[in-house]
Motif scaffolding. Structure first.
Motif, mmCIF file in Angstrom:
data_model
loop_
_atom_site.group_PDB
_atom_site.id
_atom_site.type_symbol
_atom_site.label_atom_id
_atom_site.label_comp_id
_atom_site.label_asym_id
_atom_site.label_seq_id
_atom_site.Cartn_x
_atom_site.Cartn_y
_atom_site.Cartn_z
ATOM 1 N N UNK A 104 0.928 -1.226 0.406
ATOM 2 C CA UNK A 104 -0.035 -0.732 0.254
ATOM 3 C C UNK A 104 1.157 1.514 0.227
ATOM 4 N N UNK A 105 0.443 2.515 -0.116
ATOM 5 C CA UNK A 105 0.626 3.283 -0.259
ATOM 6 C C UNK A 105 0.892 4.268 1.181
ATOM 7 N N UNK A 106 1.278 5.177 1.971
ATOM 8 C CA UNK A 106 1.499 6.055 2.827
ATOM 9 C C UNK A 106 -0.307 6.140 3.507
ATOM 10 N N UNK A 107 -0.565 6.710 2.250
ATOM 11 C CA UNK A 107 -2.087 7.524 2.085
ATOM 12 C C UNK A 107 -3.345 6.072 2.102
ATOM 13 N N UNK A 108 -2.645 5.445 1.473
ATOM 14 C CA UNK A 108 -3.750 4.268 1.661
ATOM 15 C C UNK A 108 -3.467 4.093 3.132
ATOM 16 N N UNK A 109 -2.211 3.827 3.896
ATOM 17 C CA UNK A 109 -2.214 3.276 5.672
ATOM 18 C C UNK A 109 -3.035 4.046 5.942
ATOM 19 N N UNK A 110 -2.547 5.359 6.252
ATOM 20 C CA UNK A 110 -3.343 6.280 7.121
ATOM 21 C C UNK A 110 -4.597 6.247 6.976
ATOM 22 N N UNK A 111 -5.552 6.284 5.722
ATOM 23 C CA UNK A 111 -6.823 6.647 5.319
ATOM 24 C C UNK A 111 -7.640 4.993 6.024
ATOM 25 N N UNK A 112 -6.678 4.294 5.845
ATOM 26 C CA UNK A 112 -7.361 3.014 6.397
ATOM 27 C C UNK A 112 -7.771 2.799 7.867
ATOM 28 N N UNK A 113 -6.232 3.546 8.883
ATOM 29 C CA UNK A 113 -5.942 4.109 10.426
ATOM 30 C C UNK A 113 -7.133 5.015 10.584
ATOM 31 N N UNK A 114 -7.708 5.586 9.547
ATOM 32 C CA UNK A 114 -8.495 6.595 9.718
ATOM 33 C C UNK A 114 -9.374 6.321 9.314
ATOM 34 N N UNK A 115 -10.183 5.567 9.005
ATOM 35 C CA UNK A 115 -11.444 5.067 8.260
ATOM 36 C C UNK A 115 -13.266 5.795 8.600
ATOM 37 N N UNK A 116 -12.823 5.472 10.004
ATOM 38 C CA UNK A 116 -13.916 6.267 10.540
ATOM 39 C C UNK A 116 -14.095 8.184 10.450
ATOM 40 N N UNK A 117 -12.329 8.410 10.342
ATOM 41 C CA UNK A 117 -12.931 10.195 10.603
ATOM 42 C C UNK A 117 -12.478 11.297 9.722
ATOM 43 N N UNK A 118 -12.461 10.088 8.279
ATOM 44 C CA UNK A 118 -11.847 10.695 7.089
ATOM 45 C C UNK A 118 -12.158 10.177 5.874
ATOM 46 N N UNK A 119 -12.392 10.829 4.941
ATOM 47 C CA UNK A 119 -12.894 10.092 3.757
ATOM 48 C C UNK A 119 -12.279 10.298 2.918
#
Length: 772
Positions: A326-341
């Protein structure tokens, strides 16, 4: 030991096999030990052996009989053996290539000279390295004595020095040459017996060398070799990296074209296969810098036997042994999946995200100068005032974006007081006092306001938010179950400190950091302040794990020696700027064989009367290079410098119906594949070409005032230094994408870029080439 005797067959074997091009290969080390006399009896290939006789060593291919030969006088050329292993091997390889040309009646190369007294001179090192060391060769030693007794062509290496001696009147001493010549019959008899003994011992005599898999006209690499196939062709340092246990952070570092990404992939595959064999659960995370690179790496895993390990999502319990790319953006989006779209991210691709951020940065600069400059003027240093008033807004915005990423968000946690305590970057925003930093911080706040107005988050916002999610009691409790068993990071040099600070929180245990990462610091834009200590601090902030384990690769597999020399000259030409610039080419060696070198040419610079003529010439030259090398159009990339010229080039191609595939994402191998399948040219810019490779490249617009940008509004030294730094980095990346050919195009009215002048004066770039 007084001499070394190599026959033509032995020279041919040594210059043709990749494993003899670098001391990083086991057989490269064996050849060095033969040269130094520590292993006077050895088998180098299945037909070439070294044997000892008459105070010397004979390296022969006895099945071919007595052949043309070269003798190295160890007493007269003793300075040659004062070189380190890489220097010795480089000099011998260059000498044997020269010898092969002499025996074949071929013309000498640019680093070789034939003197009026029939002596030969070989300069093994690029002239840009500021050394005049040369190999001196007698092309017909002891001619009167040999004329009726020896029908073979002989060469004598009689001197290695950095001075001309007494010039054409110089005569070598012949004592050791005669001894070698008179005892070669004994040498051939011993070599033949030695080879026969080895055949009898092994039963087939077929292999002590499994290396020809990498040879071939158009397939220099086996991307589908699998883990076992690759093991046999890796260098010693690459193999040590792949096989080492991952208990502390392990860095693999080297210049472009040394196989860093491949080594990361192979190490990850071996880690998973070892875990599978031992029936140990292992969840592996592999981070790529951009979305196209992620797809390329995922395909690389699949093609090399790792398809069953690939995980489509972040469910760590889906398979006993799995890998998530994955990319770093994809990883962080996963970690924040309830807080950011997804719509709130500037862009899921890291590189595209940073380009959009630059637009916000320009808005921030213009708003701050319009609304706040007058009130802050009394507190600004004279140099910072000059910077703000004499530098064009786009240049300030580019430097502000760098300052935000590296300093304000990267190291200061968006805190003005912390920012004021930081030392300024050597190549970056010219902040001299607290007033300067306050106004810089104000520009950052304006930039941040633009983001908020657009309801978006930049990369640093997302990363910092993800870090906060990983610093909670809930994650600490779940870490052992949901964390990753190991983490691999490609192109670490492209991330800032904030971005790197995520990874050590994602491992299963904070007491161990099984993190492997690749680095080429010269590909990082601007001064990021990366040092060994800063990398260690990023992956071991507590400092409790002990020193990380670095592996440095020196053998450049992608680029020809001529291209390596040009890239070295480009990076060296900025030495006065790059006080903390890491130049990995200073210790690099090309791993090209003689066959591959024959496809190569000295890089050329071509001038055109106008930009329109240059754009037309770019596609003409790409077509010519493709025909001359016998490759597809897509194997020659057209790389355009400057946003305006890049846009014009696309319009030109469309208007003139040039078949093109435009690459606008870093490492977009899918676009290159589409170009190959449809017979199109690849058109791109230096910002997007990292991670790709081509048979040749045509660099467009590398001329005065454009690379680096200068002229009206850019006279202020700090801003010009930053742009110079960026220009050297981009040119280095663009040049090192090519395997065999580089052509650089410029506008005649603008003149040649200053970055290239030292390359021309050193003979590394042909400025008299014709576009015909």
């Amino acid at each position: 030991m007084k001499f070394l005797y190599f026959d033509e067959g032995a020279c041919s074997e040594i210059i043709s096999e990749r494993v003899f091009q670098s001391p990083e290969f086991e057989l490269g080390k064996l050849l060095i030990s033969v040269l130094r006399g520590t292993t006077p009896k050895a088998r180098l290939t299945f037909r070439c052996v070294a044997t000892s006789a008459a105070d010397g060593v004979f390296v022969l291919t006895p099945e071919k009989g007595v052949q043309n030969y070269i003798v190295i006088d160890l007493e007269e050329a003793k300075d040659l053996f004062q070189l380190d292993d890489s220097g010795l091997l480089l000099s011998i390889q260059k000498t044997f290539r020269f010898a092969t040309k002499c025996w074949g009646g071929l013309k000498p190369s640019v680093n070789e000279r034939i003197l009026t007294n029939n002596k030969g001179i070989v300069f093994p090192y690029p002239i840009g390295m500021q050394t005049a060391l040369r190999v001196c060769i007698d092309r017909n030693p002891d001619a009167k004595r040999r004329v009726s007794r020896d029908t073979k062509k002989a060469l004598l290496l009689y001197k290695f020095s950095d001075n001309e001696g007494i010039g054409v009147a110089e005569e070598p001493r012949l004592t050791n040459f005669r001894k070698a010549w008179e005892n070669r019959s004994e040498g051939y008899a011993l070599a033949a017996q030695q080879l026969q003994d080895l055949v009898n011992l092994t039963g087939n005599g077929s292999t002590s060398l499994a290396v020809t898999e990498l040879r071939g006209a158009n397939k220099p690499r086996l991307v589908e070799a699998g883990l076992e196939g690759w093991i046999s062709v890796l260098t010693n340092s690459q193999l040590a990296f792949v096989n080492s246990s991952l208990t502390v952070p392990h860095r693999i570092e080297g210049p472009a074209g040394t196989g860093k990404t491949l080594c990361l992939v192979l190490k990850a595959l071996k880690t998973l296969k070892d875990a599978s064999t031992a029936h140990i659960p292992h969840q592996l995370l592999f981070i790529a810098h951009s979305e196209p690179t992620r797809r390329t790496i995922e395909n690389l895993f699949a093609m090399n036997g790792g398809e069953d390990f690939i995980n489509a999502d972040f469910e760590v319990l889906a398979k006993p042994q799995s890998i998530k790319v994955t990319t770093l953006q994809g990883l962080c989006a996963h970690l924040l999946k309830r807080e950011i779209s997804d719509s709130e991210l500037v862009d899921r691709d890291a590189y595209e995200s940073k380009l959009i951020q630059r637009l916000y940065a320009i808005e921030g600069v213009e708003n701050a100068l319009r609304d706040e400059y007058e009130s802050h003027l009394p507190f600004l240093s004279e140099s910072f005032r000059k910077f703000l008033t004499e530098t064009e807004k786009w240049a300030i915005a580019e430097m502000l974006q760098h300052e935000i990423s590296v300093q304000i968000k990267g190291r200061a946690d968006q805190d003005l007081n912390k920012y004021k305590k930081l030392d300024r970057l050597k190549i970056g925003f010219p902040v001299e006092n607290d007033g300067d930093k306050t106004f810089s911080f104000l520009m950052y706040q304006k930039y941040q306001g633009e983001l908020e107005a657009a309801a978006q988050f930049d990369t640093d916002d997302v990363v910092l938010s993800a870090i906060s999610q990983l610093n909670t009691p809930i994650w600490r409790r779940r870490r052992a179950r949901e964390g990753f068993s190991s983490i691999f990071i490609d192109e670490t040099h492209l991330f800032n400190l904030n971005e790197l600070s995520v990874f050590h929180r994602l491992t299963k245990s904070e007491l161990q950091q099984p993190i492997a990462y690749s680095v080429d610091r010269s590909q990082a834009l601007g001064d990021r302040g990366w040092t060994d200590l800063s990398f260690e601090a990023a992956f071991d902030p507590s400092g409790t794990l002990g020193q990380s384990d670095p592996t440095r690769i020196r053998s450049v597999f992608r680029c020809s020696p001529e291209i390596v020399d040009l890239a070295f000259s480009v990076t060296s030409s900025g030495a006065t700027l790059f006080t903390n610039f890491h130049n990995p080419l200073t210790a690099s060696v090309s791993a090209f064989t003689a066959e591959e070198e024959r496809k190569s040419r000295t890089p050329a610079y071509l001038s055109f009367a106008s930009d329109d003529a240059m754009l037309e010439g770019a596609f003409d030259r790409a077509d010519v290079l493709a025909r001359e090398m016998g490759v597809l159009k897509a194997d020659v990339a057209v790389i355009v410098f400057g946003d305006d010229l890049f846009a014009r080039c696309q319009e030109f191609a469309k208007a003139n119906r040039k078949p093109i595939e435009v690459v606008k994402s870093r490492g977009d191998l899918d676009a290159v594949t589409r170009a190959k399948n449809s017979g199109r040219f690849v058109l791109t810019a230096p910002e997007f070409v990292g991670g790709l490779e081509f048979a040749g490249v045509v660099l467009v617009g590398v001329d005065g005032g454009r690379v680096p940008p200068n002229g009206s509004g850019l006279e202020f030294e700090p801003s010009q230094n930053f742009l110079n730094y960026a220009a050297h980095q981009r040119l280095y990346v663009a040049i090192t994408r090519a395997r065999f050919r580089v052509e650089i195009l410029g506008n005649m009215a603008r003149g040649m870029s200053d970055i290239l002048r030292s390359s021309v004066s050193a003979g590394l770039l042909d400025a008299n080439a014709s576009a015909a």
